[in-house]
Design an enzyme around this catalytic site. Structure first.
Site, short mmCIF file in Angstrom:
data_model
loop_
_atom_site.label_atom_id
_atom_site.label_comp_id
_atom_site.label_asym_id
_atom_site.label_seq_id
_atom_site.Cartn_x
_atom_site.Cartn_y
_atom_site.Cartn_z
CD1 TRP A 12 -2.67 1.81 2.31
CD2 TRP A 12 -2.75 1.36 0.22
NE1 TRP A 12 -3.60 2.40 2.04
CE2 TRP A 12 -3.65 2.42 0.76
CE3 TRP A 12 -2.94 1.28 -1.20
CZ2 TRP A 12 -4.58 3.15 -0.05
CZ3 TRP A 12 -3.92 1.95 -2.05
CH2 TRP A 12 -4.44 2.86 -1.43
CB SER A 136 -8.36 1.85 -2.02
OG SER A 136 -7.99 2.06 -0.85
CE LYS A 189 -11.08 -2.93 5.08
NZ LYS A 189 -10.03 -3.58 4.41
#
Length: 339
Positions: A12, A136, A189
């Site tokens: 990331w 993302s 999540k």
């Protein structure tokens, strides 16, 4: 042009470094791992975590934290959540008053039940802390696939500044003042995605996946609202949006780990196989701590904890969920009494 440092050279962090460089900013990437920085400098590609994404020749790589932090316009903190506190503590001496730090990792600290931005604020009180989150995957952002995310900050001017820094024709950035809601959606999540992966590993189908996503966001929103988050956040990109992509995609390390657990792997074996930090494992216990603190029921996350840390067989966890007490789906919708 802004002078920006990415603290953390994982998938990331590397993807955001490429994005920000494409936007015309000066970019420095830091890692504590010397061999990783050496590989990035030589190969101009993170062959293990982001293969196929080339890194520009003028992108700077360093293991010197002071050089990476001092006098930068924006610091993007992209280390895995278990290392947020220690990294922030090491950064503190080099951060000036009001310097912007954008946290892009996702998690809740188990011992303190703090979100990552709260940890950063505790360790670096002189900084101005913002968050960036949403559906993302690094693998897609690095390749320039259209993506939409949210920047959260207490000050609207800070959010708008970061919106301009990050946004381009393939990376749309919304802004929000609900930093707490954004971070809770992002962290929790991952736990639900473990459940979705376990269901896949057991060979269950789309019905099960839809149920976990729908009831999962209900749990996240229930806890988030009790803690002061906004319902609009949980129905948006950093709530249901991020949950959908994390539960459905094979890019998701949490879903991949869950699939392996569903097939009979232990938690430790699954994490070793994925070869990346599985954030949901670290947030699962913290989520239960928050639920107990705020008196909220989170049955899916509770069963994930029982599988991860209580040696409960996965099929028994599913049965426990299906045979819970009968419920009304939404108790806020009133019945019209018929006579």
């Amino acid at each position: 042009m802004a002078d920006i440092s990415i603290i953390g050279a994982g998938s990331w962090g590397t993807a955001l470094a490429v994005l920000l460089h494409r936007n015309g900013h000066k970019v420095t990437v830091w890692s504590i791992v010397e061999s990783e920085i050496g590989m990035l400098m030589k190969e101009r590609e993170h062959k293990e975590k982001l293969p196929g994404v080339k890194l520009p020749e003028d992108m700077v790589f360093t293991t010197n934290l002071e050089a990476a932090v001092k006098d930068k316009d924006v610091i993007v903190l992209a280390v895995p959540s278990p290392y947020t506190r220690s990294t922030a503590h090491s950064m503190k001496p080099f951060v000036r008053e009001g310097q912007i730090i954008v946290n892009v990792a996702k998690g809740i600290e188990e011992k303190t039940l703090l979100t990552l931005s709260q940890i950063i604020e505790e360790e670096i009180p002189q900084a101005e802390v913002a968050v960036l989150s949403g559906p993302s995957h690094a693998e897609e952002v690095g390749r320039g696939i259209p993506t939409t995310i949210v920047v959260g900050a207490e000050k609207k001017a800070t959010a708008e500044y970061l919106q301009n820094v990050f946004m381009n024709e393939v990376f749309r950035v919304y802004i929000s003042p609900d930093v707490l809601g954004i971070e809770l959606g992002a962290a929790l999540k991952n736990v639900v995605a473990l459940a979705a992966g376990i269901a896949d590993g057991l060979g269950y189908g789309d019905n099960t996946k839809a149920a976990l996503i729908t009831r999962g966001i209900a749990e996240i929103a229930r806890l988030g609202l009790a803690m002061g988050g906004r319902i609009e956040t949980f129905s948006g990109l950093t709530g249901i949006g991020d949950l959908i992509v994390t539960c459905a995609s094979m890019h998701s390390r949490n879903r991949r780990a869950g699939i392996l657990i569903g097939k009979g792997y232990t938690m430790e074996q699954a994490m070793d196989e994925v070869k990346m930090v599985v954030e949901g494992v670290y947030s699962a216990k913290a989520a239960m701590g928050l639920a107990e603190k705020y008196g909220v029921q989170i049955p899916i996350i509770e069963q994930v904890n029982a599988v991860l840390f209580g040696s409960m067989p996965v099929d028994e966890a599913v049965k426990n969920l299906m045979l819970r007490d009968k419920k009304i789906e939404n108790p806020l919708i009133p019945w019209e009494e018929s006579f």
